[in-house]
Design an enzyme around this catalytic site. Structure first.
Site, short mmCIF file in Angstrom:
data_model
loop_
_atom_site.label_atom_id
_atom_site.label_comp_id
_atom_site.label_asym_id
_atom_site.label_seq_id
_atom_site.Cartn_x
_atom_site.Cartn_y
_atom_site.Cartn_z
N HIS A 124 0.84 -1.19 0.00
CA HIS A 124 0.00 0.00 0.00
C HIS A 124 0.88 1.24 0.00
O HIS A 124 2.04 1.21 0.45
CB HIS A 124 -0.91 0.01 1.23
CG HIS A 124 -1.89 -1.12 1.25
ND1 HIS A 124 -2.98 -1.17 0.40
CD2 HIS A 124 -1.95 -2.25 2.00
CE1 HIS A 124 -3.66 -2.28 0.63
NE2 HIS A 124 -3.06 -2.96 1.59
N CYS A 152 -0.41 2.41 -4.36
CA CYS A 152 -1.23 3.58 -4.65
C CYS A 152 -0.36 4.83 -4.57
O CYS A 152 0.54 4.93 -3.73
CB CYS A 152 -2.38 3.68 -3.66
SG CYS A 152 -3.62 2.39 -3.82
#
Length: 465
Positions: A175, A216
């Protein structure tokens, strides 16, 4: 999105069943504490018995391969013994199964292409090489800097022992948020990574280096931070303000088995002649086929003319892959998607109630994070007295490019300590752009810290997805 490819379930299940055996034979440092007993995506490429023959024709480049800064590099064959690799899956839990699967797939490519296993360093949650406590930003940096003393007694203790004549390949999957990527219990900030690269460059830890980053907002890790003269070429799954995307949902395991950007570059590597495929041509294929986010490139673009084999090794084996539906979803939608699929699948009343309860908690905790971030903004701007509607809308809906790293890193670290752990609450990463906006608009960092101290009282909460 991207649902036009046929899903061959028999192929999916066959690969899953054989994966544990092959994974343990070729990649022994993988045991997931989350209960994942195999890594389908790592070896799905190795069983071709059920695959159809489908020739993949990559899109024609729309950027000249030689475009870059400075003189074009002359390609010379690189012995796989001069290739080193660092593969990192920074997440944990079965929801994030795809991250470990991506790293295992990358490992298989390197092994098949002749890169010596002792020159491939893996960092994964609770595996044999590195336990949960070992997979940290600090240890990742020590690996890159070749700090054997600092890693004595930690996992395998393996570090980069590369030099000025070696090529280094780094693949990081997890992430991310503006200017940071997550590890199981901590975060790595962009400036720390930049400083590490600078030290590696000055100490001649590599001749040339390639970094593939799946996260991301991953583009924010390199924007304006990777000078061309460092001989580093990086590509990212997304630009600096958007999600990366998961894919390959498997009904039997009820989780996603890959990430779009990652499987695109790896499947290209599986099928291509890597002595002919350049970094640029692979980048263009991945960029064009990843229509879920904007794949980006950074650093020394002269390296784009080099063959992929210079960093991934070479094998004459070409793999034929089955057609498998991508089932792509944005990273922040992975957990609700999994829960909703489970709910639609089961008729058991008790199980349905449990799943509905999990979904209610998920959305409740997301609302809590959003509400507390709004409270912080209102305190910083004067409880609404000085915050016009125009300013509020600008703060909430604009996406400033990160440049004030000192302010942002200070407030993001404090938020992670005082409010919600960024590493242990993936949904929080979706709101950190608000901290970027406040810093870029010149709001006082100490005032932001004070607002966090006055607002946050949920430091122990984890698992906000």
């Amino acid at each position: 999105m991207m649902g036009n490819r046929r899903k061959d379930r028999s192929v999916l299940n066959t690969r899953f069943l054989i994966s544990c055996v092959i994974c343990m034979n070729l990649f022994s440092p993988v045991v997931l504490s989350s209960g994942a007993h195999s890594l389908w995506n790592a070896v799905r490429i190795l069983d071709n018995s059920a695959a159809e023959t489908n020739e993949v024709v990559p899109p024609q480049p729309d950027i000249p391969a030689g475009t870059g800064s400075g003189q074009k590099l002359e390609a010379e064959p690189v012995d796989p013994k001069n290739i080193w690799a660092v593969l990192v899956a920074g997440s944990n839990e079965f929801y994030n199964y795809r991250h470990q699967a991506d790293v295992c797939h990358a490992y298989q490519i390197l092994i098949r292409n002749g890169v010596p296993p002792q020159q491939i360093i893996t960092m994964m949650y609770d595996d044999i090489e590195h336990s949960e406590e070992d997979v940290t930003p600090q240890n990742f940096i020590k690996v890159l800097l070749g700090d054997q003393e600092g890693l004595k007694g930690v996992g395998s203790g393996k570090v980069l022992q590369s030099g000025p004549n070696d090529h280094v390949f780094i693949n990081f999957v997890d992430h991310g948020a503006p200017g940071l990527v997550a590890f199981p219990s901590d975060e790595l900030h962009a400036k720390d990574l930049e400083n590490t690269f600078k030290t590696m460059h000055l100490s001649k830890k590599y001749g040339k280096m390639v970094f593939y980053l799946e996260a991301c907002e991953s583009g924010s890790m390199f924007t304006n931070l990777l000078p061309a003269h460092w001989n580093i070429f990086a590509t990212t799954a997304a630009n600096g303000n958007e999600s990366s995307w998961a894919c390959y949902f498997d009904d039997a395991r009820q989780t996603y088995l890959g990430d779009v950007y990652s499987i695109k570059w790896m499947e290209n590597a599986d099928q291509s002649d890597l002595e002919q495929e350049t970094l640029q041509s692979q980048f263009l294929v991945v960029r064009n086929e990843t229509n879920t986010s904007h794949v980006m490139e950074f650093g020394d673009k002269r390296l784009r003319d080099l063959p992929v084999a210079d960093f991934l090794g070479y094998s004459e084996t070409r793999l034929t892959l089955p057609e498998v539906e991508l089932d792509a979803v944005a990273s922040e939608d992975v957990v609700p998607s999994i829960l909703q699929r489970k709910l639609a699948r089961t008729q058991n009343k008790g199980k349905r109630q449990e799943l509905k309860s999990q979904l209610r908690r998920l959305y409740k905790m997301r609302k809590l994070v959003t509400a507390q971030m709004m409270d912080i903004i209102e305190q910083v701007t004067g409880h609404g007295q000085n915050m016009t509607e125009e300013l509020q809308q600008h703060l909430l809906h604009s996406r400033h490019e990160l440049s004030n790293y000192d302010c942002y890193e200070k407030v993001a670290r404090h938020f992670s300590k005082q409010c919600y752990s960024i590493a242990k609450n993936p949904y929080v990463t979706r709101k950190l752009y608000l901290l970027v906006n406040m810093c870029e608009l010149g709001m006082d960092s100490q005032k932001i810290l004070n607002a966090m101290n006055a607002t946050c009282n949920h430091r122990g909460i984890v698992g906000i997805y």
